[in-house]
Design a protein around this motif. Structure first.
Motif, PDB file in Angstrom:
ATOM      1  N   MET A   1       3.227   9.592  -1.243  1.00 40.65           N
ATOM      2  CA  MET A   1       2.300   8.462  -1.280  1.00 40.65           C
ATOM      3  C   MET A   1       1.643   8.335   0.097  1.00 40.65           C
ATOM      4  N   VAL A   2       0.365   8.026   0.091  1.00 40.97           N
ATOM      5  CA  VAL A   2      -0.376   7.875   1.346  1.00 40.97           C
ATOM      6  C   VAL A   2      -1.038   6.503   1.383  1.00 40.97           C
ATOM      7  N   PRO A   3      -1.236   5.943   2.580  1.00 40.84           N
ATOM      8  CA  PRO A   3      -1.886   4.623   2.665  1.00 40.84           C
ATOM      9  C   PRO A   3      -3.309   4.675   2.132  1.00 40.84           C
ATOM     10  N   GLY A   4      -3.749   3.567   1.519  1.00 41.52           N
ATOM     11  CA  GLY A   4      -5.113   3.462   1.046  1.00 41.52           C
ATOM     12  C   GLY A   4      -6.070   3.241   2.200  1.00 41.52           C
ATOM     13  N   LYS A   5      -7.356   3.185   1.878  1.00 42.51           N
ATOM     14  CA  LYS A   5      -8.359   2.968   2.912  1.00 42.51           C
ATOM     15  C   LYS A   5      -8.228   1.571   3.501  1.00 42.51           C
ATOM     16  N   TYR A   6      -8.595   1.467   4.745  1.00 44.41           N
ATOM     17  CA  TYR A   6      -8.672   0.192   5.452  1.00 44.41           C
ATOM     18  C   TYR A   6      -7.311  -0.505   5.571  1.00 44.41           C
ATOM     19  N   VAL A   7      -6.233   0.265   5.493  1.00 42.08           N
ATOM     20  CA  VAL A   7      -4.895  -0.298   5.686  1.00 42.08           C
ATOM     21  C   VAL A   7      -4.600  -0.316   7.171  1.00 42.08           C
ATOM     22  N   ARG A   8      -4.044  -1.431   7.636  1.00 45.62           N
ATOM     23  CA  ARG A   8      -3.734  -1.552   9.062  1.00 45.62           C
ATOM     24  C   ARG A   8      -2.697  -0.518   9.477  1.00 45.62           C
ATOM     25  N   SER A   9      -2.658  -0.210  10.768  1.00 49.44           N
ATOM     26  CA  SER A   9      -1.753   0.818  11.267  1.00 49.44           C
ATOM     27  C   SER A   9      -0.380   0.275  11.622  1.00 49.44           C
ATOM     28  N   LEU A  10      -0.246  -1.048  11.829  1.00 49.61           N
ATOM     29  CA  LEU A  10       1.032  -1.666  12.181  1.00 49.61           C
ATOM     30  C   LEU A  10       1.260  -2.906  11.326  1.00 49.61           C
ATOM     31  N   VAL A  11       2.518  -3.172  11.032  1.00 51.84           N
ATOM     32  CA  VAL A  11       2.906  -4.378  10.293  1.00 51.84           C
ATOM     33  C   VAL A  11       3.854  -5.183  11.181  1.00 51.84           C
ATOM     34  N   GLY A  12       3.529  -6.456  11.385  1.00 48.34           N
ATOM     35  CA  GLY A  12       4.353  -7.331  12.214  1.00 48.34           C
ATOM     36  C   GLY A  12       4.933  -8.488  11.416  1.00 48.34           C
ATOM     37  N   LYS A  13       5.140  -9.612  12.090  1.00 53.45           N
ATOM     38  CA  LYS A  13       5.774 -10.761  11.431  1.00 53.45           C
ATOM     39  C   LYS A  13       4.840 -11.445  10.437  1.00 53.45           C
ATOM     40  N   GLU A  14       3.525 -11.268  10.607  1.00 52.16           N
ATOM     41  CA  GLU A  14       2.583 -11.854   9.659  1.00 52.16           C
ATOM     42  C   GLU A  14       2.504 -10.985   8.413  1.00 52.16           C
ATOM     43  N   GLU A  15       2.449 -11.634   7.256  1.00 52.42           N
ATOM     44  CA  GLU A  15       2.417 -10.917   5.992  1.00 52.42           C
ATOM     45  C   GLU A  15       1.135 -10.101   5.866  1.00 52.42           C
ATOM     46  N   ALA A  16       1.273  -8.862   5.434  1.00 53.27           N
ATOM     47  CA  ALA A  16       0.130  -7.950   5.296  1.00 53.27           C
ATOM     48  C   ALA A  16       0.104  -7.393   3.886  1.00 53.27           C
TER      49      ALA A  16
ATOM     50  N   CYS B   1       6.967  -4.665  15.421  1.00 57.72           N
ATOM     51  CA  CYS B   1       5.901  -3.906  14.774  1.00 57.72           C
ATOM     52  C   CYS B   1       6.460  -2.611  14.189  1.00 57.72           C
ATOM     53  N   VAL B   2       6.157  -2.380  12.930  1.00 59.43           N
ATOM     54  CA  VAL B   2       6.569  -1.161  12.234  1.00 59.43           C
ATOM     55  C   VAL B   2       5.307  -0.395  11.860  1.00 59.43           C
ATOM     56  N   THR B   3       5.270   0.897  12.143  1.00 57.96           N
ATOM     57  CA  THR B   3       4.082   1.688  11.880  1.00 57.96           C
ATOM     58  C   THR B   3       3.903   1.921  10.382  1.00 57.96           C
ATOM     59  N   ILE B   4       2.656   2.047   9.978  1.00 61.09           N
ATOM     60  CA  ILE B   4       2.360   2.304   8.567  1.00 61.09           C
ATOM     61  C   ILE B   4       2.871   3.685   8.171  1.00 61.09           C
ATOM     62  N   LYS B   5       2.955   4.591   9.146  1.00 60.30           N
ATOM     63  CA  LYS B   5       3.484   5.924   8.872  1.00 60.30           C
ATOM     64  C   LYS B   5       4.951   5.847   8.471  1.00 60.30           C
ATOM     65  N   GLU B   6       5.708   4.985   9.148  1.00 60.13           N
ATOM     66  CA  GLU B   6       7.116   4.815   8.810  1.00 60.13           C
ATOM     67  C   GLU B   6       7.272   4.163   7.439  1.00 60.13           C
ATOM     68  N   ILE B   7       6.419   3.203   7.151  1.00 55.82           N
ATOM     69  CA  ILE B   7       6.461   2.547   5.841  1.00 55.82           C
ATOM     70  C   ILE B   7       6.121   3.547   4.746  1.00 55.82           C
ATOM     71  N   ALA B   8       5.148   4.414   5.010  1.00 61.32           N
ATOM     72  CA  ALA B   8       4.756   5.422   4.020  1.00 61.32           C
ATOM     73  C   ALA B   8       5.923   6.370   3.716  1.00 61.32           C
TER      74      ALA B   8
END
Length: 617
Positions: A377-392, A359-366
């Motif tokens: 750049m900042v995440p848009g609304k309703y963006v998940r907080s973590l990204v895992g093996k499933e495509e997001a 799991c990688v945090t959306i903060k790290e991706i940002a």
């Protein structure tokens, strides 16, 4: 074979040819290029084979053994780091290769190197390798990832193009606009009866009463018969006053023995005709509302057609940089697009997943997206907080210059259960910070329902993407169609652009709005009627430029109407000038506390103060 495969073949060819690059008896480009290409995760086995093959062709056997040992050790180290940390940064790979080369160099017994100068040369070579890896890694990544407009080239050759999504929406918008014009050109509103309609009413009355009378032929035989004039005056009297005038009744009695029956029948016929006219006008009004809604649909389609411009092809290097930064964080980007909004701001949309399943945090991706885009750049609304093996699916918006905070203070009318005022605060993806305040007519539950409906409709339309004026007109259309007596409310809206600080004010029957610039306060007044009364509404729009620390204060009529002073707006302006606070909620609360001093603690009407402030980030 796709373009990525062709580029990988080029990488394998370069892995062979770098063996010809020599610096003072050293071949630092071999391990440096191998490290860069190895971390790009092309076919690593083939890369190793071609690298060894190139060394066999161009460098001495002794040097080949040295560099082969170094790239094998580095390959193992990188794999171990990837397994442990789920990613391997470029600087880690560079240090790994540099350390491997230096350690192998100082192992003089193994390579039969006993000269101390050679050891120093090995140290310099290691530094050169690390520098080349750091510099070449993003270049090679851009080479592999940057898109090539194959589709555009093929279209240029064949002379055919596929209609763009925006062009389709534009054509749909023209169709809806055409339908709106058709509805608008239909019969206009009628306040009086046409001569043909008056004649039909006269014939209907005469047909029911006079046809059974023995004197019918005498009364209606001649065109100059006085009955024509008497009937004409009778109908006009009913149209103007709703009852027959005394003079008309006397004249009718003079010519007809059944005058009372005729007047009664004429009154019934006229009432029926009047009811039909009312329904006809109501139908025309609804047609006008439909025409407005069709216009609104055409407007939003045009906005959607030009809201986003796909600039992915022209920003290929930027997207490649983003993918490189995310790859360093263990994120695989499968699909990425960059869009430019109407206001010039950028929006990034992409499908991603974690390479190793962690799991990688959306903060790290940002952080990676910001580094790659070279703008915040900042995440848009309703963006998940973590990204895992499933495509997001992720969206990132260019960060705003300002940020807004709001506060509200409310008082309910004495002896009332609920407040008739409603408000809303929305922060939209495009950087708009929208304040909306509505005051329902009257007080209590009915007023609350009215204002709540107004606010809910505006929220839905604005969030859907309608322009602010279009959203207000759509809301007014819905209220007019609902058609309840007395169903109207004020609308007070402030739209703050958090990129530029510009604020647009939309007022329909609303109380004065105030802007607090430090110790100075500006007033924005309105003279329009509330929404829901007429099909065509007048929207007073004005714009102001806000700065860091400015406040926008929206109030309902109850705040100003009961100050009991000659100039209530001027009094409230003076109150705002004396309040010193940087907290929107505290400002709203203090305003109501000062107002209660003028009303002796009574609340004669619902009072709402909505305050928003903006500050530079």
């Amino acid at each position: 074979m796709n373009k990525r495969k062709w580029k990988e073949i080029g990488i394998y060819a370069l892995a062979v040819l770098v063996g010809k690059v020599e610096f003072v008896g050293c071949f630092p480009m071999i391990p440096a290029f191998f490290t860069v290409a190895y971390m790009e995760e092309i076919n690593r086995t083939l890369l190793l084979i071609f690298s060894i093959f190139g060394m066999a062709l161009f460098i001495p056997v002794q040097a080949m053994a040295k560099y082969t040992m170094a790239i094998l050790v580095t390959a193992v180290v990188i794999k171990l780091i990837e397994w442990a940390d789920k990613t391997c940064r470029t600087w880690v790979g560079a240090i790994s290769m540099a350390a491997s080369m230096f350690l192998i160099t100082i192992a003089g017994e193994v390579l039969q190197i006993r000269n101390r100068a050679v050891v120093w040369m090995g140290g310099l070579e290691s530094l050169l390798i690390a520098g080349v890896v750091l510099l070449a890694s993003p270049i090679i990544h851009y080479f592999l990832e940057e898109s090539i407009p194959w589709k555009k080239s093929r279209e240029a050759k064949t002379g055919t193009t596929t209609p763009e999504h925006g062009e389709k929406l534009q054509s749909y918008a023209k169709s809806f606009s055409g339908l709106s014009q058709i509805f608008s050109r239909m019969n206009q509103y009628k306040s009086n009866f046409e001569p043909e309609e008056m004649g039909k009413m006269q014939q209907e009355i005469a047909g029911k009463i006079c046809m059974s009378c023995n004197q019918c032929a005498i009364c209606w035989q001649e065109d100059t018969s006085p009955m024509y004039e008497v009937f004409y005056r009778l109908i006009h009297s009913l149209e103007k006053r709703g009852v027959a005038e005394e003079e008309v009744q006397q004249d009718l009695k003079h010519y007809c023995p059944y005058s009372d029956t005729i007047i009664e029948e004429a009154t019934g016929v006229f009432e029926k005709a009047k009811l039909n006219l009312s329904w006809y006008n109501r139908l025309l009004e609804n047609r006008g509302v439909i025409a407005q809604q069709l216009d609104a649909m055409a407007d939003i389609m045009e906005d959607c057609a030009k809201e986003y411009i796909d600039v992915s092809e022209s920003k290929g290097r930027v997207l490649a940089s983003v993918k490189y930064r995310l790859k360093e964080r263990g994120i695989v980007v499968n699909d990425i697009h960059l869009y430019e909004r109407q206001n010039g701001r950028l929006s990034l949309q992409m499908k991603v997943c974690s390479k190793w399943g962690n799991c990688v945090t959306i903060k790290e991706i940002a952080k990676g997206v910001t580094q790659g885009m070279k703008r915040t750049m900042v995440p848009g609304k309703y963006v998940r907080s973590l990204v895992g093996k499933e495509e997001a699916y992720l969206t990132f918006e260019e960060d705003t210059v300002f940020h807004g905070l709001h506060g509200v203070a409310r008082l309910t009318k004495d002896n009332a259960q609920v407040s008739g005022d409603s408000f809303s605060v929305l922060e939209l993806d495009g950087g708009d910070y929208v304040l909306a305040l509505s005051d329902g007519m009257g007080s209590g539950i009915s007023a609350c329902k009215e204002s709540e409906m107004v606010i809910e409709l505006i929220e839905k339309f604005v969030e859907t993407g309608f322009q602010k004026e279009t959203a207000i007109r759509m809301m007014n259309s819905a209220m007019v169609i609902q058609g309840e007596d007395g169903m109207f409310s004020t609308v007070d809206m402030a739209d703050i652009d958090l990129y530029s600080g510009k604020c647009d004010f939309y007022k329909i029957g609303a109380a004065t709005t105030f802007i607090k610039h430090g110790e100075e306060v500006e007033c924005i007044s309105s003279t329009t009627l509330p929404a829901g009364i007429f099909q065509q509404i007048e929207i007073e729009k004005s714009s102001r430029q806000l700065k860091d620390g400015d406040f926008v204060i929206l109030v309902t009529d109850g705040v100003l109407d009961y100050l009991r002073v000659p100039a209530p707006e001027e009094t409230l302006r003076e109150i705002l000038e004396t309040i010193e606070t940087n907290h929107p909620g505290q400002l709203a609360k203090e305003v109501l506390e000062r107002i209660l001093l003028f009303t002796a603690g009574r609340v004669p009407d619902d009072m709402t103060v909505l305050v928003a402030g903006i500050w530079e980030k």
